[in-house]
Design an enzyme around this catalytic site. Structure first.
Site, PDB file in Angstrom:
ATOM      1  CG  HIS A 135      -4.313  -0.882  -0.558  1.00 35.19           C
ATOM      2  ND1 HIS A 135      -4.042  -0.768   0.782  1.00 35.19           N
ATOM      3  CD2 HIS A 135      -4.821  -2.132  -0.730  1.00 35.19           C
ATOM      4  CE1 HIS A 135      -4.363  -1.888   1.393  1.00 35.19           C
ATOM      5  NE2 HIS A 135      -4.829  -2.735   0.496  1.00 35.19           N
ATOM      6  CG  ASP A 146      -5.810  -5.350   2.772  1.00 31.68           C
ATOM      7  OD1 ASP A 146      -6.402  -6.387   3.121  1.00 31.68           O
ATOM      8  OD2 ASP A 146      -5.740  -4.972   1.586  1.00 31.68           O
ATOM      9  CB  SER A 154      -0.955  -0.032   1.205  1.00 25.68           C
ATOM     10  OG  SER A 154      -1.894   1.019   1.124  1.00 25.68           O
TER      11      SER A 154
END
Length: 331
Positions: free
Chosen positions: A39, A131, A12
Site C-alpha cells: 500500500h 486487505d 502494508s
C-alpha cells in the site's frame, strides 16, 4: 511447468522490513515470478523495487503494463495502479479502489488464481486492517498455497490476523523464515483446482482491470446491504464468498469488513467536526446578535440570543467529548 510458477505478496504498514526479510531468504534460482503489492500513497514514486533489489538474490523492478513475467524476478506494483496478471503478463490499471487502496492486494490475488488456478502461492505480511484476507481466501478455495507472517512477528498484526481468520490452515512463520518456505511451496506439485469455473472471480478481477463491459453490466453479484459506499456514497451490495462477507458498490469500490468500519469511523469523525464548526459559528452569530440587541435597547431579544448561544455551546461541548473518545472497536 511443474510446481507453482507464481508467488503473490501483499503488505502494508510495516511491510517494507517484512518484504526485505522474505526476499533475503529466496534462493537465486526461484522457479516462480514474484508480484508484490505494498500500500502506497498515490502521489510520487516508489523506491520499493530498488530496496528489494538490494535485499536479496533476485532482481526486482517496478512492474510495467504488458511486461512479460519471468521466473526468478520480483515485480512491484507502482503507486496508484492495481497490479494484476493476465496471459503471463503484468497488467496495470486505475480501476476502482479496494479497501480504500490502489494498488490493493485482493485484485492481485484474484487475478493470480484466474491465471494459474491452484498453482499459486499467496503471502500476507505486516499491515493494518484486512486487505488481502479475501484474496487469500480465494487462493485457498482454489487449492492454492497460503502463507502468512506470524502476527507476533509483524510490526502491524491486523492483516496477518485477518488472513488467518479466514485461512486457518495457512503456513505461519516469522518473515525471516518465509523465503525458504515459499521456495519449497513453489517446487511442490499443486493439487487440482476444484473450482475451475468461478464467475465471481472473473467479474471482480475484470472490474479491477477497468473492463468497461463488466463495469457497465447491470447484473451485480450480492444482495443490497442497506449501506452506503464511503468513496462514492453509492449503495453497497453484500457479497458472501466462503467464510467472508464483503461489500461492493455499483461503480466497483470494494470493502472488506474491517476496512469498511475504519472508513466509516473516518466519515463519522468528519461529520462531527463539521457539526462542531457549524455549531460554534452559529453560537458566535447569536452572541453578535445579542450585542446588537443590547445596543438597540432590546434586552429580551438579547437574552434569547444569549440562551441560544449557551445551548449551542453545550451541544458543541458534547461533540468535543465524542471526538475525544476512541471510536468503537478501536484500542
Amino acid at each position: 511447468m511443474r510446481g507453482r510458477p507464481l508467488v503473490v505478496v501483499g503488505a502494508s504498514a510495516g511491510g517494507v522490513e517484512s518484504l526485505r526479510a522474505v526476499v533475503r531468504g529466496f534462493p537465486p534460482d526461484l522457479a516462480a515470478a514474484v508480484l508484490v503489492v505494498l500500500h502506497t500513497s498515490p502521489g510520487g514514486t516508489s523506491v520499493l523495487a530498488s530496496i528489494l533489489d538490494r535485499s536479496g538474490p533476485l532482481p526486482a523492478t517496478t512492474a510495467t503494463d504488458g511486461e512479460h513475467l519471468r521466473p526468478g524476478h520480483i515485480y512491484v506494483a507502482p503507486p496508484d495502479h492495481h497490479l494484476t496478471v493476465t496471459d503471463g503478463h503484468c497488467l496495470l490499471s486505475r480501476g476502482p479502489r479496494e479497501n480504500g487502496n490502489r494498488p490493493a492486494i485482493d485484485p492481485l490475488f484474484r487475478s493470480a488464481v484466474r491465471a494459474h488456478g491452484s498453482a499459486v502461492v499467496g503471502v500476507v505480511l505486516s499491515g493494518m486492517l484486512d486487505d488481502g484476507a479475501a484474496g487469500l481466501a480465494t487462493i485457498t478455495r482454489h487449492s492454492g498455497a497460503a502463507v502468512v507472517q506470524d502476527p507476533e512477528d509483524a510490526l502491524y498484526a491486523g492483516m496477518p490476523r485477518a488472513a488467518l481468520a479466514v485461512c486457518g490452515h495457512a503456513t505461519v512463520a516469522p518473515a525471516d523464515k518465509l523465503g525458504p518456505i515459499i521456495a519449497l511451496l513453489v517446487g511442490d506439485e499443486p493439487i487440482p483446482d476444484p473450482h475451475t469455473v468461478d464467475p465471481l472471480l472473473e467479474h471482480e478481477t475484470a472490474i479491477a482491470e477497468l473492463n468497461m463491459d463488466e463495469l457497465n453490466d447491470s447484473a451485480r453479484p450480492g444482495v443490497p446491504a442497506g449501506l452506503g459506499c464511503p468513496d462514492c456514497s453509492g449503495a453497497l451490495f453484500a457479497v458472501t464468498e466462503g467464510p467472508m462477507t464483503r461489500y461492493r458498490c455499483r461503480v466497483g469500490h470494494a470493502w472488506s469488513p474491517d476496512s469498511l468500519l475504519d472508513r466509516q469511523n473516518i466519515a463519522v469523525e468528519g461529520a462531527l467536526w463539521m457539526a462542531l464548526r457549524t455549531m460554534e459559528d452559529k453560537a458566535a452569530l447569536h452572541r453578535r446578535l445579542a450585542d446588537s440587541a443590547f445596543e438597540r435597547g432590546a434586552p429580551m431579544t438579547a437574552n434569547a440570543n444569549i440562551q441560544a448561544a449557551d445551548e449551542l455551546g453545550e451541544s458543541a461541548r458534547l461533540i468535543r467529548d465524542l471526538l475525544a473518545q476512541e471510536p468503537p472497536g478501536q484500542p
